[in-house]
Design a protein around this motif. Structure first.
Motif, PDB file in Angstrom:
ATOM      1  N   MET A 176       0.821  -1.362  -0.077  1.00 30.27           N
ATOM      2  CA  MET A 176      -0.169  -0.009  -0.133  1.00 30.27           C
ATOM      3  C   MET A 176       0.851   1.183   0.083  1.00 30.27           C
ATOM      4  SD  MET A 176      -2.945  -1.016   2.764  1.00 30.27           S
ATOM      5  CE  MET A 176      -3.755  -2.565   2.830  1.00 30.27           C
ATOM      6  N   GLY A 177       2.017   1.082   0.877  1.00 33.59           N
ATOM      7  CA  GLY A 177       2.972   2.230   0.846  1.00 33.59           C
ATOM      8  C   GLY A 177       3.571   2.592  -0.465  1.00 33.59           C
ATOM      9  N   ASN A 178       3.933   1.337  -1.381  1.00 35.75           N
ATOM     10  CA  ASN A 178       4.376   1.548  -2.498  1.00 35.75           C
ATOM     11  C   ASN A 178       3.319   2.225  -3.488  1.00 35.75           C
ATOM     12  OD1 ASN A 178       7.141   0.090  -3.664  1.00 35.75           O
ATOM     13  ND2 ASN A 178       6.433  -0.744  -1.808  1.00 35.75           N
ATOM     14  N   LEU A 179       2.186   1.781  -3.492  1.00 36.76           N
ATOM     15  CA  LEU A 179       1.214   2.278  -4.191  1.00 36.76           C
ATOM     16  C   LEU A 179       0.931   3.777  -4.271  1.00 36.76           C
ATOM     17  CD1 LEU A 179      -1.524   1.868  -6.027  1.00 36.76           C
ATOM     18  CD2 LEU A 179      -2.788   1.252  -3.850  1.00 36.76           C
ATOM     19  N   LEU A 180       1.200   4.346  -3.101  1.00 35.00           N
ATOM     20  CA  LEU A 180       0.977   5.859  -2.934  1.00 35.00           C
ATOM     21  C   LEU A 180       2.163   6.652  -3.671  1.00 35.00           C
ATOM     22  CD1 LEU A 180       0.440   6.097   0.995  1.00 35.00           C
ATOM     23  CD2 LEU A 180      -1.170   6.127  -0.678  1.00 35.00           C
ATOM     24  N   VAL A 181       3.216   6.279  -3.920  1.00 35.79           N
ATOM     25  CA  VAL A 181       3.926   6.949  -4.474  1.00 35.79           C
ATOM     26  C   VAL A 181       4.928   6.514  -5.907  1.00 35.79           C
ATOM     27  CG1 VAL A 181       4.604   8.366  -2.546  1.00 35.79           C
ATOM     28  CG2 VAL A 181       5.919   6.237  -2.798  1.00 35.79           C
ATOM     29  N   ILE A 182       4.763   5.232  -6.116  1.00 35.21           N
ATOM     30  CA  ILE A 182       5.518   4.680  -7.029  1.00 35.21           C
ATOM     31  C   ILE A 182       5.459   5.056  -8.558  1.00 35.21           C
ATOM     32  CG2 ILE A 182       3.704   2.532  -7.544  1.00 35.21           C
ATOM     33  CD1 ILE A 182       7.528   2.406  -7.590  1.00 35.21           C
ATOM     34  N   ALA A 183       4.255   5.613  -9.007  1.00 36.33           N
ATOM     35  CA  ALA A 183       4.218   5.872 -10.349  1.00 36.33           C
ATOM     36  C   ALA A 183       5.197   7.470 -10.182  1.00 36.33           C
ATOM     37  CB  ALA A 183       2.777   6.337 -10.563  1.00 36.33           C
ATOM     38  N   PHE A 184       4.850   8.214  -9.598  1.00 36.17           N
ATOM     39  CA  PHE A 184       5.555   9.479  -9.740  1.00 36.17           C
ATOM     40  C   PHE A 184       6.774   9.639  -9.466  1.00 36.17           C
ATOM     41  CE2 PHE A 184       1.117   9.990  -8.287  1.00 36.17           C
ATOM     42  CZ  PHE A 184       0.716  11.164  -8.906  1.00 36.17           C
ATOM     43  N   VAL A 185       7.522   8.607  -8.471  1.00 38.12           N
ATOM     44  CA  VAL A 185       8.902   8.374  -7.924  1.00 38.12           C
ATOM     45  C   VAL A 185       9.341   7.716  -9.527  1.00 38.12           C
ATOM     46  CG1 VAL A 185      10.517   6.997  -6.881  1.00 38.12           C
ATOM     47  CG2 VAL A 185       8.791   8.146  -5.775  1.00 38.12           C
ATOM     48  N   SER A 186       8.892   6.867 -10.058  1.00 39.90           N
ATOM     49  CA  SER A 186       9.366   6.125 -11.323  1.00 39.90           C
ATOM     50  C   SER A 186       9.477   7.084 -12.497  1.00 39.90           C
ATOM     51  CB  SER A 186       8.640   4.892 -11.577  1.00 39.90           C
ATOM     52  OG  SER A 186       8.451   4.078 -10.695  1.00 39.90           O
TER      53      SER A 186
ATOM     54  N   TYR B  40       3.666 -11.552 -14.185  1.00 39.19           N
ATOM     55  CA  TYR B  40       4.602 -11.226 -13.076  1.00 39.19           C
ATOM     56  C   TYR B  40       3.424 -11.172 -12.161  1.00 39.19           C
ATOM     57  CZ  TYR B  40       9.454 -11.094 -14.530  1.00 39.19           C
ATOM     58  OH  TYR B  40      10.612 -11.312 -15.096  1.00 39.19           O
ATOM     59  N   LEU B  41       2.172 -10.602 -12.401  1.00 39.85           N
ATOM     60  CA  LEU B  41       1.164 -10.355 -11.570  1.00 39.85           C
ATOM     61  C   LEU B  41       0.751 -11.614 -11.034  1.00 39.85           C
ATOM     62  CD1 LEU B  41      -0.993  -8.634 -10.116  1.00 39.85           C
ATOM     63  CD2 LEU B  41      -2.162  -8.481 -12.126  1.00 39.85           C
ATOM     64  N   VAL B  42       0.149 -12.646 -11.816  1.00 39.06           N
ATOM     65  CA  VAL B  42      -0.084 -13.869 -11.344  1.00 39.06           C
ATOM     66  C   VAL B  42       0.862 -14.574 -10.388  1.00 39.06           C
ATOM     67  CG1 VAL B  42      -0.913 -16.033 -12.240  1.00 39.06           C
ATOM     68  CG2 VAL B  42      -1.907 -13.916 -13.383  1.00 39.06           C
ATOM     69  N   LEU B  43       2.147 -14.486 -11.100  1.00 39.59           N
ATOM     70  CA  LEU B  43       3.219 -15.265 -10.365  1.00 39.59           C
ATOM     71  C   LEU B  43       3.319 -14.772  -8.992  1.00 39.59           C
ATOM     72  CD1 LEU B  43       5.051 -17.673 -10.954  1.00 39.59           C
ATOM     73  CD2 LEU B  43       6.851 -15.926 -11.694  1.00 39.59           C
ATOM     74  N   VAL B  44       3.401 -13.542  -8.688  1.00 43.09           N
ATOM     75  CA  VAL B  44       3.601 -12.892  -7.425  1.00 43.09           C
ATOM     76  C   VAL B  44       2.574 -13.233  -6.480  1.00 43.09           C
ATOM     77  CG1 VAL B  44       3.897 -10.458  -6.256  1.00 43.09           C
ATOM     78  CG2 VAL B  44       5.154 -11.027  -8.351  1.00 43.09           C
ATOM     79  N   ASN B  45       1.431 -13.117  -6.950  1.00 38.83           N
ATOM     80  CA  ASN B  45       0.171 -13.584  -5.983  1.00 38.83           C
ATOM     81  C   ASN B  45       0.502 -15.157  -5.572  1.00 38.83           C
ATOM     82  OD1 ASN B  45      -2.764 -12.371  -6.141  1.00 38.83           O
ATOM     83  ND2 ASN B  45      -1.680 -11.488  -7.771  1.00 38.83           N
ATOM     84  N   GLY B  46       1.049 -15.889  -6.317  1.00 40.69           N
ATOM     85  CA  GLY B  46       1.141 -17.228  -5.682  1.00 40.69           C
ATOM     86  C   GLY B  46       2.465 -17.273  -4.859  1.00 40.69           C
TER      87      GLY B  46
ATOM     88  N   GLN C  67       5.404  -1.468 -13.760  1.00 45.85           N
ATOM     89  CA  GLN C  67       5.548  -2.835 -13.391  1.00 45.85           C
ATOM     90  C   GLN C  67       5.282  -3.292 -11.831  1.00 45.85           C
ATOM     91  OE1 GLN C  67       8.986  -4.830 -12.851  1.00 45.85           O
ATOM     92  NE2 GLN C  67       8.137  -6.929 -13.081  1.00 45.85           N
ATOM     93  N   THR C  68       6.304  -2.427 -10.961  1.00 49.13           N
ATOM     94  CA  THR C  68       6.325  -2.400  -9.581  1.00 49.13           C
ATOM     95  C   THR C  68       4.954  -2.101  -8.921  1.00 49.13           C
ATOM     96  OG1 THR C  68       8.749  -1.994  -9.560  1.00 49.13           O
ATOM     97  CG2 THR C  68       7.687  -2.093  -7.659  1.00 49.13           C
ATOM     98  N   LEU C  69       4.540  -1.185  -9.532  1.00 49.77           N
ATOM     99  CA  LEU C  69       3.184  -0.495  -8.945  1.00 49.77           C
ATOM    100  C   LEU C  69       2.159  -1.440  -9.333  1.00 49.77           C
ATOM    101  CD1 LEU C  69       1.278   1.786  -8.215  1.00 49.77           C
ATOM    102  CD2 LEU C  69       1.144   2.341 -10.717  1.00 49.77           C
ATOM    103  N   ILE C  70       1.967  -2.106 -10.526  1.00 51.44           N
ATOM    104  CA  ILE C  70       0.863  -3.262 -10.698  1.00 51.44           C
ATOM    105  C   ILE C  70       1.238  -4.336  -9.849  1.00 51.44           C
ATOM    106  CG2 ILE C  70      -0.149  -4.239 -12.445  1.00 51.44           C
ATOM    107  CD1 ILE C  70       0.323  -2.243 -14.262  1.00 51.44           C
ATOM    108  N   VAL C  71       2.265  -4.887 -10.023  1.00 52.80           N
ATOM    109  CA  VAL C  71       2.511  -6.137  -9.263  1.00 52.80           C
ATOM    110  C   VAL C  71       2.350  -6.099  -7.891  1.00 52.80           C
ATOM    111  CG1 VAL C  71       4.394  -7.966  -8.847  1.00 52.80           C
ATOM    112  CG2 VAL C  71       3.972  -6.909 -11.266  1.00 52.80           C
ATOM    113  N   ARG C  72       2.974  -4.940  -7.424  1.00 51.18           N
ATOM    114  CA  ARG C  72       2.876  -4.659  -5.647  1.00 51.18           C
ATOM    115  C   ARG C  72       1.501  -4.331  -5.400  1.00 51.18           C
ATOM    116  NH1 ARG C  72       8.555  -2.452  -3.487  1.00 51.18           N
ATOM    117  NH2 ARG C  72       9.775  -4.670  -3.524  1.00 51.18           N
ATOM    118  N   THR C  73       0.930  -3.827  -6.094  1.00 51.30           N
ATOM    119  CA  THR C  73      -0.357  -3.501  -5.743  1.00 51.30           C
ATOM    120  C   THR C  73      -1.713  -4.789  -6.102  1.00 51.30           C
ATOM    121  OG1 THR C  73      -0.222  -1.222  -6.557  1.00 51.30           O
ATOM    122  CG2 THR C  73      -2.504  -1.768  -6.154  1.00 51.30           C
ATOM    123  N   LEU C  74      -1.628  -5.221  -7.011  1.00 49.34           N
ATOM    124  CA  LEU C  74      -2.598  -6.371  -7.130  1.00 49.34           C
ATOM    125  C   LEU C  74      -1.952  -7.731  -6.952  1.00 49.34           C
ATOM    126  CD1 LEU C  74      -4.061  -5.147 -10.541  1.00 49.34           C
ATOM    127  CD2 LEU C  74      -5.028  -4.900  -8.270  1.00 49.34           C
ATOM    128  N   GLY C  75      -0.649  -7.773  -6.829  1.00 53.17           N
ATOM    129  CA  GLY C  75       0.065  -8.968  -6.449  1.00 53.17           C
ATOM    130  C   GLY C  75       0.626  -9.173  -5.004  1.00 53.17           C
TER     131      GLY C  75
END
Length: 672
Positions: free
Chosen positions: A64-74, A325-331, A555-563
């Protein structure tokens, strides 16, 4: 004249190496803290008496912390001073880590549920009667007389919010490290060196989880309130499901390591010349240190954000890889979060041993797999298609071994009234009324209590009262209960009808079964990790250079948010459904789970992981297909452009510069 270029090359080389070493160390530090958090999940769950679903929310606060700033930081961070942004992120991470440990100093001593009175613990000459009339009535009167709100406040049940916020701050602070660090390194290193550098960073980084799990294993054996309570009065040991280790100590250690890791980044330059192009070093340094380089405005950076996103996600290979990666990280996240609990419940391992084995066996196999994948790429000089092929085969191999692990199990632990009848017949029951039997009916026992004792007949009973025990001798962990009427239901008259504190150990053949499971698990970890570096190279080479930081960030934003956020929550909620015996809080109400239905837990946990990994394999096939298509299309396009170039050269007598430029870009995309 020849001395200056040599000094320039040495300075450039040293700065790049300093950045490489610093990035590897910060990867180690963040992985150390992340792994320690995973290893402490069970301890935190027990300390705050919360269910697995809520501990999943706490664990997901990092993402959740990543989600707040990852897009802008990247996006914006790629155009600013990347090393200093990484340093600032480390400071935020350290602050969050220290905040996570704070609840220990704000709440009272840990009070676990027990039916043994304090006077019995300290006075060895006094004997108690666990089975006596009006026991449950007395307990009900005591509970009713307590002020519920005051009790909750004393227990500090809401202090888990500090852990939630601290973990979120840690996620915010870690945000710049991966996208900005990897893009910085890839921008200024030779293309042929990039895979090796990445493999080195991830290999050093994987040492972090190893030390994190080992630290978690060590501290889980140390009582949470060590130094503040008399350990002789503690009637449980580290193998008990009520035990809480010194989880807070590890976060103080981790915060200090992260704080140290930020120091070198304050002294690194904003940019470096590309390896092999050191002649332009003087110009780069003048721009960087002289302050003459034009700084882009926020409006200029923001104006191109949406068009850049559109360009990025129009790339089919990149989009497919992100979904894979999203599906893989979920598992993976679901597995690594609850694997210590899985080993504890299915194979009878203590939480400490489970954490230690993951750190000492699985993680070195992952490290070896990552470096092996990087070596394969460099040794055989594989292009994008070769890298994708390695990733697909690694994914298939690890999936086959995962399926085999589903069917490896031990016999279920026998707990009277929950997993077996009082006569010893297998019978799983979610109804607590089955804890009551003819042998303990006259004892007026509470079915909510969990204070397990192991009888000499090999059966575990939920409490001395439910075992029908009449007297006891000894004190502390050495207490022995005698004349337990329920023990006689499975034994001939005249035999030992005593019981000792704690659950009974599993049957001896369970150790052999567990060794087979761990062997398959370690081998699967190695094979899966072999595809890690090749898969990362496919991702990097599928995007344009100017979009690299944004692509890695998204990629980090999506994978860490949903994965990263949902898996601990829905894994925990499904695991909670397999709980047979919930603990009871000091003030009443449901606490942490003490015993699970082992078979239901195994099918739920392993079945969910296997389903996610199966889906990721299908998607890897789609990625490989798209990579091959793109490569063939680029080859045909390059061939056509080369033919056109030859014709233009014959007719015009000169080289078409734009065609050559586009050809070079296409070749860069299609090869490593």
């Amino acid at each position: 004249m020849s001395v200056e270029p040599k000094k320039t090359r040495e300075a450039c080389c040293s700065k790049l190496k300093l950045f490489l070493v610093s990035l590897a160390f910060v990867f180690f530090a963040k992985a150390l803290c992340g792994a320690y958090m995973k290893s402490s999940i069970t301890q935190i769950e027990r300390r705050f008496d919360i269910p697995s679903s809520l501990i999943g929310v706490i664990d997901g606060s990092f993402e959740m912390g990543n989600l707040l700033v990852i897009a802008f930081v990247s996006y914006f961070g790629a155009k600013l001073h990347r090393p200093r942004l990484i340093a600032i992120g480390c400071l935020v991470m350290a602050a969050g880590t220290y905040l996570t440990a704070l609840p220990h100093f704000l709440q009272g001593h840990y009070k676990y549920e027990t039916s043994v009175s304090h006077s019995t613990v300290v006075n060895s000459s006094e004997k108690i009667l666990p089975c006596h009339s009006n026991h449950s009535l007395h307990e009900a009167e005591m509970t009713a007389s307590e002020d519920q709100s005051a009790c909750e406040k004393e227990a500090g049940s809401s202090l888990w919010i500090y852990v939630f916020v601290g973990n979120m701050l840690r996620g915010i602070g870690e945000t710049p490290i991966m996208p900005l660090g990897i893009s910085y390194l890839d921008d200024f290193s030779r293309e042929e060196n990039a895979p090796f550098y990445l493999a080195c960073i991830h290999t050093v980084g994987i040492l972090g989880p190893m030390f994190g799990f080992m630290l978690g294993s060590f501290l889980s054996k140390i009582y949470v309130d060590i130094g503040f309570v008399d350990l002789d009065t503690i009637t449980i040991n580290y193998k008990d499901s009520r035990w809480v280790g010194a989880w807070w100590m590890g976060f103080i250690v981790n915060g200090t390591v992260i704080l140290l890791s930020c120091i070198p980044f304050w002294f690194l330059p904003r940019s470096l010349p590309k390896q092999g192009q050191e002649d332009s070093q003087g110009k780069e340094e003048n721009q960087d240190h002289g302050g003459k380089e034009k700084q882009p405005t926020f409006q200029e950076l923001a104006k191109d954000f949406v068009p850049s996103l559109r360009r990025l996600f129009s790339n089919s290979v990149y989009s497919l890889m992100v979904l894979t990666y999203l599906v893989l990280v979920n598992g993976f996240i679901g597995m690594i979060t609850f694997k210590p609990k899985f080993l504890e419940q299915i194979y009878g391992q203590s939480a400490s041993k489970a954490i230690f084995l993951i750190g000492i066996l699985n993680l070195p196999a992952v490290a070896l797999g990552i470096i092996t994948g990087g070596f394969i790429l460099k040794r055989f000089k594989l292009g994008v298609i070769g890298a994708a092929r390695v990733s697909v085969f690694a994914s298939l191999g690890s999936f086959c071994l995962l399926i085999a692990q589903v069917f490896i199990r031990c016999d279920v632990a026998e707990v009277a009234g929950l997993t077996a009848t009082y006569q010893g017949a297998p019978h799983v029951s979610y109804d607590h009324q089955t804890l009551l039997s003819q042998c303990n009916m006259g004892c007026s026992c509470s079915a909510k209590q969990w204070d397990p004792v192991c009888a000499y007949n090999g059966m575990t009973y939920a409490s001395p009262c439910l075992a029908g025990c009449q007297t006891s001798t000894g004190f502390g962990k050495e207490m022995v209960f005698h004349n337990c009427t329920c023990v006689g239901d499975r034994m001939t008259p005249g035999t030992n009808m005593s019981a000792v504190l704690g659950q009974c150990p599993r049957k001896s053949d369970c150790d052999d079964v567990f060794k087979v499971y761990m062997a398959l698990s370690v081998l699967g970890s190695f094979i899966s990790a072999c595809g890690s570096t090749p898969g990362y190279i496919v991702l990097l080479r599928s995007i344009h250079k100017d979009l690299k930081s944004l692509a890695l960030g998204m990629q980090t934003l999506i994978v860490r948010t949903l994965g990263g956020i949902p898996p601990p929550i829905y894994f925990g909620a499904l695991i909670d459904r397999t709980c047979l015996k919930w603990g009871t809080k000091q003030c009443g109400g449901r606490g942490a789970c003490r015993l699970y239905d082992a078979d239901a837990f195994r099918w739920t946990f392993m079945g969910l992981i296997s389903g996610l990994y199966f889906l990721s394999n299908l998607m890897w096939g789609g990625v490989y297909h798209r990579v091959v298509q793109k490569h063939r299309r680029l080859a045909l396009k390059n061939q056509a452009k080369e033919t056109q170039h030859e014709r233009d050269g014959q007719t015009n007598g000169h080289v078409n510069i734009s065609v050559v430029k586009k050809k070079d870009e296409a070749e860069r995309e299609s090869t490593i």
